[in-house]
Design a protein around this motif. Structure first.
Motif, PDB file in Angstrom:
ATOM      1  N   HIS A  30      -2.471 -43.429 -77.315  1.00  0.00           N
ATOM      2  CA  HIS A  30      -3.112 -43.217 -76.233  1.00  0.00           C
ATOM      3  C   HIS A  30      -4.661 -43.758 -76.007  1.00  0.00           C
ATOM      4  O   HIS A  30      -5.115 -44.134 -74.947  1.00  0.00           O
ATOM      5  N   LYS A  31      -5.579 -43.346 -76.986  1.00  0.00           N
ATOM      6  CA  LYS A  31      -6.865 -43.809 -77.137  1.00  0.00           C
ATOM      7  C   LYS A  31      -6.942 -45.331 -77.024  1.00  0.00           C
ATOM      8  O   LYS A  31      -7.734 -45.787 -76.324  1.00  0.00           O
ATOM      9  N   ALA A  32      -6.374 -45.980 -77.668  1.00  0.00           N
ATOM     10  CA  ALA A  32      -6.194 -47.393 -77.793  1.00  0.00           C
ATOM     11  C   ALA A  32      -5.665 -47.944 -76.538  1.00  0.00           C
ATOM     12  O   ALA A  32      -6.202 -48.917 -76.083  1.00  0.00           O
ATOM     13  N   MET A  33      -4.637 -47.446 -75.725  1.00  0.00           N
ATOM     14  CA  MET A  33      -4.188 -47.726 -74.533  1.00  0.00           C
ATOM     15  C   MET A  33      -4.961 -47.904 -73.526  1.00  0.00           C
ATOM     16  O   MET A  33      -5.380 -48.823 -72.749  1.00  0.00           O
ATOM     17  N   ARG A  34      -5.807 -46.718 -73.371  1.00  0.00           N
ATOM     18  CA  ARG A  34      -7.005 -46.243 -72.400  1.00  0.00           C
ATOM     19  C   ARG A  34      -8.161 -47.506 -72.794  1.00  0.00           C
ATOM     20  O   ARG A  34      -8.772 -47.908 -71.868  1.00  0.00           O
ATOM     21  N   TYR A  35      -8.322 -47.460 -74.145  1.00  0.00           N
ATOM     22  CA  TYR A  35      -9.457 -48.345 -74.384  1.00  0.00           C
ATOM     23  C   TYR A  35      -9.024 -49.865 -73.760  1.00  0.00           C
ATOM     24  O   TYR A  35     -10.182 -50.323 -73.150  1.00  0.00           O
ATOM     25  N   ALA A  36      -8.018 -50.305 -74.070  1.00  0.00           N
ATOM     26  CA  ALA A  36      -7.681 -51.756 -73.757  1.00  0.00           C
ATOM     27  C   ALA A  36      -7.493 -51.780 -72.117  1.00  0.00           C
ATOM     28  O   ALA A  36      -8.120 -52.683 -71.618  1.00  0.00           O
ATOM     29  N   VAL A  37      -7.044 -51.069 -71.384  1.00  0.00           N
ATOM     30  CA  VAL A  37      -6.765 -51.155 -70.111  1.00  0.00           C
ATOM     31  C   VAL A  37      -8.049 -50.727 -69.359  1.00  0.00           C
ATOM     32  O   VAL A  37      -8.230 -51.433 -68.228  1.00  0.00           O
ATOM     33  N   THR A  94      -2.536 -56.268 -69.996  1.00  0.00           N
ATOM     34  CA  THR A  94      -3.294 -55.929 -70.921  1.00  0.00           C
ATOM     35  C   THR A  94      -2.459 -55.840 -72.427  1.00  0.00           C
ATOM     36  O   THR A  94      -3.127 -56.186 -73.554  1.00  0.00           O
ATOM     37  N   MET A  95      -1.311 -55.465 -72.176  1.00  0.00           N
ATOM     38  CA  MET A  95      -0.316 -55.633 -73.523  1.00  0.00           C
ATOM     39  C   MET A  95      -0.415 -57.067 -74.020  1.00  0.00           C
ATOM     40  O   MET A  95      -0.561 -57.278 -75.064  1.00  0.00           O
ATOM     41  N   SER A  96      -0.464 -58.020 -73.006  1.00  0.00           N
ATOM     42  CA  SER A  96      -0.354 -59.477 -73.430  1.00  0.00           C
ATOM     43  C   SER A  96      -1.611 -59.756 -74.191  1.00  0.00           C
ATOM     44  O   SER A  96      -1.805 -60.562 -75.185  1.00  0.00           O
ATOM     45  N   LEU A  97      -2.868 -59.318 -73.758  1.00  0.00           N
ATOM     46  CA  LEU A  97      -4.026 -59.489 -74.153  1.00  0.00           C
ATOM     47  C   LEU A  97      -3.981 -58.860 -75.715  1.00  0.00           C
ATOM     48  O   LEU A  97      -4.800 -59.504 -76.688  1.00  0.00           O
ATOM     49  N   ILE A  98      -3.690 -57.610 -75.918  1.00  0.00           N
ATOM     50  CA  ILE A  98      -3.538 -56.913 -77.180  1.00  0.00           C
ATOM     51  C   ILE A  98      -3.036 -58.029 -78.131  1.00  0.00           C
ATOM     52  O   ILE A  98      -3.325 -58.140 -79.269  1.00  0.00           O
ATOM     53  N   LYS A  99      -1.650 -58.300 -77.913  1.00  0.00           N
ATOM     54  CA  LYS A  99      -0.973 -59.066 -78.617  1.00  0.00           C
ATOM     55  C   LYS A  99      -1.647 -60.523 -78.766  1.00  0.00           C
ATOM     56  O   LYS A  99      -1.533 -60.838 -80.002  1.00  0.00           O
ATOM     57  N   ASP A 100      -2.170 -61.024 -77.799  1.00  0.00           N
ATOM     58  CA  ASP A 100      -2.715 -62.487 -77.973  1.00  0.00           C
ATOM     59  C   ASP A 100      -3.920 -62.445 -78.864  1.00  0.00           C
ATOM     60  O   ASP A 100      -4.267 -63.605 -79.573  1.00  0.00           O
ATOM     61  N   ASP A 101      -4.552 -61.326 -78.858  1.00  0.00           N
ATOM     62  CA  ASP A 101      -5.720 -61.211 -79.874  1.00  0.00           C
ATOM     63  C   ASP A 101      -5.543 -60.803 -81.369  1.00  0.00           C
ATOM     64  O   ASP A 101      -6.389 -61.146 -82.004  1.00  0.00           O
ATOM     65  N   LEU A 102      -4.258 -60.796 -81.724  1.00  0.00           N
ATOM     66  CA  LEU A 102      -3.935 -60.362 -83.087  1.00  0.00           C
ATOM     67  C   LEU A 102      -4.113 -61.322 -84.202  1.00  0.00           C
ATOM     68  O   LEU A 102      -4.208 -62.533 -83.676  1.00  0.00           O
ATOM     69  N   PRO A 103      -4.617 -61.038 -85.339  1.00  0.00           N
ATOM     70  CA  PRO A 103      -4.860 -62.158 -86.273  1.00  0.00           C
ATOM     71  C   PRO A 103      -3.658 -63.276 -86.351  1.00  0.00           C
ATOM     72  O   PRO A 103      -3.588 -64.414 -86.765  1.00  0.00           O
ATOM     73  N   CYS A 104      -2.396 -62.728 -86.228  1.00  0.00           N
ATOM     74  CA  CYS A 104      -1.236 -63.441 -86.301  1.00  0.00           C
ATOM     75  C   CYS A 104      -0.963 -64.506 -85.244  1.00  0.00           C
ATOM     76  O   CYS A 104      -0.084 -65.150 -85.107  1.00  0.00           O
ATOM     77  N   MET A 105      -1.843 -64.328 -84.071  1.00  0.00           N
ATOM     78  CA  MET A 105      -1.510 -65.175 -82.714  1.00  0.00           C
ATOM     79  C   MET A 105      -3.022 -66.010 -82.584  1.00  0.00           C
ATOM     80  O   MET A 105      -2.944 -67.007 -83.377  1.00  0.00           O
ATOM     81  N   GLY A 136     -15.649 -58.599 -73.175  1.00  0.00           N
ATOM     82  CA  GLY A 136     -16.980 -58.436 -73.803  1.00  0.00           C
ATOM     83  C   GLY A 136     -17.291 -57.243 -74.870  1.00  0.00           C
ATOM     84  O   GLY A 136     -18.363 -56.812 -75.099  1.00  0.00           O
ATOM     85  N   LYS A 137     -15.992 -56.827 -75.197  1.00  0.00           N
ATOM     86  CA  LYS A 137     -15.995 -55.715 -76.198  1.00  0.00           C
ATOM     87  C   LYS A 137     -15.124 -55.976 -77.503  1.00  0.00           C
ATOM     88  O   LYS A 137     -14.192 -57.284 -77.211  1.00  0.00           O
ATOM     89  N   PRO A 138     -15.318 -55.481 -78.472  1.00  0.00           N
ATOM     90  CA  PRO A 138     -14.329 -55.669 -79.748  1.00  0.00           C
ATOM     91  C   PRO A 138     -12.794 -55.436 -79.245  1.00  0.00           C
ATOM     92  O   PRO A 138     -12.525 -54.667 -78.390  1.00  0.00           O
ATOM     93  N   THR A 139     -11.955 -56.383 -79.682  1.00  0.00           N
ATOM     94  CA  THR A 139     -10.407 -56.298 -79.147  1.00  0.00           C
ATOM     95  C   THR A 139      -9.809 -55.279 -79.895  1.00  0.00           C
ATOM     96  O   THR A 139     -10.502 -54.479 -80.926  1.00  0.00           O
ATOM     97  N   THR A 140      -8.985 -54.835 -79.340  1.00  0.00           N
ATOM     98  CA  THR A 140      -8.258 -53.232 -79.545  1.00  0.00           C
ATOM     99  C   THR A 140      -7.887 -53.136 -81.060  1.00  0.00           C
ATOM    100  O   THR A 140      -8.081 -52.364 -81.885  1.00  0.00           O
ATOM    101  N   HIS A 141      -7.344 -54.366 -81.901  1.00  0.00           N
ATOM    102  CA  HIS A 141      -7.156 -54.334 -83.291  1.00  0.00           C
ATOM    103  C   HIS A 141      -8.446 -53.936 -84.196  1.00  0.00           C
ATOM    104  O   HIS A 141      -8.435 -53.730 -85.358  1.00  0.00           O
ATOM    105  N   LYS A 142      -9.591 -54.642 -83.625  1.00  0.00           N
ATOM    106  CA  LYS A 142     -10.564 -54.494 -84.335  1.00  0.00           C
ATOM    107  C   LYS A 142     -11.182 -53.038 -84.234  1.00  0.00           C
ATOM    108  O   LYS A 142     -11.848 -52.498 -85.178  1.00  0.00           O
ATOM    109  N   VAL A 143     -11.076 -52.448 -83.186  1.00  0.00           N
ATOM    110  CA  VAL A 143     -11.424 -51.149 -83.082  1.00  0.00           C
ATOM    111  C   VAL A 143     -10.400 -49.942 -83.715  1.00  0.00           C
ATOM    112  O   VAL A 143     -10.624 -49.062 -84.333  1.00  0.00           O
ATOM    113  N   PHE A 144      -9.027 -50.067 -83.453  1.00  0.00           N
ATOM    114  CA  PHE A 144      -8.079 -49.312 -83.943  1.00  0.00           C
ATOM    115  C   PHE A 144      -7.231 -49.800 -84.983  1.00  0.00           C
ATOM    116  O   PHE A 144      -6.425 -48.870 -85.733  1.00  0.00           O
TER     117      PHE A 144
END
Length: 370
Positions: free
Chosen positions: A107-114, A152-163, A171-179
């Motif tokens: 939920h922290k990651a969800m809130r961070y991204a959204v 937001t879900m699509s951005l999280i997936k789009d930013d992943l190393p495999c994508m 303007g902030k570190p992507t979700t996978h970089k933080v969590f």
């Protein structure tokens, strides 16, 4: 002594309240917990800070607009106030929709991204389309939140190393970089599920709800976002002669345009629009969906990472298909003008006051700097 007594009473009161809420939290469903939080007016995050965040991000978006056209027709419509007001409403609703409950890290990651910011173009488009066909904003709030969760879900997936393997978003570190990647993937899946759960909480007829759910599901599956993302990945590094304008349009219409289209159509459906009105809204949204991505392609080549709030020039480095790459920068700018004209034409026949937000939004999408 009296002050100490008051302090002790207050401390006992808040400890009791915390105990009751913690006990209930274990027994209630997430939907009921969100309802309880709204009922008690106890948002996890301050509604004031949420409103400030919305105002800051939308103000930056509005300030990013370059030379505006058609100033005379927008003189009697305060687009800035409109956008900020809608964004604040949406951010408060999103804040309430994603409480900080177990599993905490997800939920922290969800809130961070959204809640990290964003222009809220898709949910605002949903609300504007609802009001365009004379619907009430309150009926479309859940749908507006749902499309933003999925975006937001699509951005999280789009930013992943495999994508796309990106380190910066809004303007902030992507979700996978933080969590971490695993939590990012799980939080994206949770947002997808929550979006549909939240959408079905809207107080509309079952007929409208079924259509709204179908529109949203289709926009993100193999007939929409997934298809565009798959084609985008497979086209990386290909020679310009191996692909053409049709391939590029397919990517943009599906990867970016499909969710924008669904946002507007769902708003029109919930607002009670006729079939003719809904299809005209769909045509309008298709134009601005493509418009949004063409402008993105242009900005990726012409702006810095600091200006964009994400990594600039990355499309060119990995060899992605873009409009400047296929037809050139100047022709891309001409195409922006054409899409803007086409979008406005699809709004002809609607109430002249109710189309003003959509016309202004079209102009800002076309003229934005980030």
């Amino acid at each position: 002594m009296e002050a100490q007594s008051i302090f002790l009473y207050l401390l006992l009161f808040f400890l009791s309240l915390h105990f009751v809420f913690t006990t209930l939290k274990r027994r209630l469903s997430p939907a009921n917990i969100r309802w309880l939080i709204r009922l008690l007016h106890l948002p996890i995050k301050s509604s004031v800070s949420t409103a400030v965040l919305a105002r800051k991000n939308v103000s930056e978006f509005l300030d990013s607009s370059i030379k505006q056209e058609n100033k005379e027709e927008e003189a009697d419509f305060d687009f800035r106030t409109y956008m900020i007001s809608k964004a604040e409403t949406i951010n408060r609703a999103l804040d309430e929709a994603i409480p900080l409950i177990e599993p905490l890290n997800i939920h922290k990651a969800m809130r961070y991204a959204v809640l990290a910011g964003g222009k809220r173009v898709r949910p605002i488009l949903c609300l504007a389309a609802c009001e365009l066909v004379c619907g009430e904003e309150r009926l479309a709030i859940q749908a507006a939140c749902a499309v933003e969760m999925i975006h937001t879900m699509s951005l999280i997936k789009d930013d992943l190393p495999c994508m796309d393997n990106d380190d910066l978003r809004r303007g902030k570190p992507t979700t996978h970089k933080v969590f971490g990647e695993s939590v990012a993937i799980l939080s994206g899946g949770a947002l997808l599920a929550l979006a549909f759960e939240h959408l079905t909480e809207a107080n509309v007829s079952s007929k409208k709800m079924v259509r709204a759910v179908k529109e949203l599901a289709r926009s993100i599956g193999t007939k929409g976002l997934v298809a565009g993302q798959a084609m985008d990945l497979s086209s990386e590094g290909l020679d310009q002669n191996e692909v053409g304008l049709k391939d590029l349009e397919f990517i943009h219409v599906h990867k970016t345009g499909s969710l924008l289209e669904a946002s507007a159509v769902i708003g029109a459906v919930i607002g009670g629009g006729s079939e003719e009105e809904i299809e005209r809204v769909r045509s309008f949204a298709r134009c601005i969906g493509l418009l949004f991505q063409v402008v993105d392609d242009i900005l990726d080549e012409t702006k810095s990472s600091e200006e964009l709030g994400k990594t600039a020039g990355k499309d060119q480095i990995v060899g992605k298909l873009t409009y400047p790459k296929v037809i050139g920068l100047e022709k891309s700018k001409e195409f922006v003008k054409k899409l803007k004209r086409d979008a406005r034409e699809h709004l002809q026949g609607f109430d002249s006051d109710k189309v003003k937000p959509l016309i202004a939004l079209t102009n800002f999408i076309a003229n934005r700097n980030n």
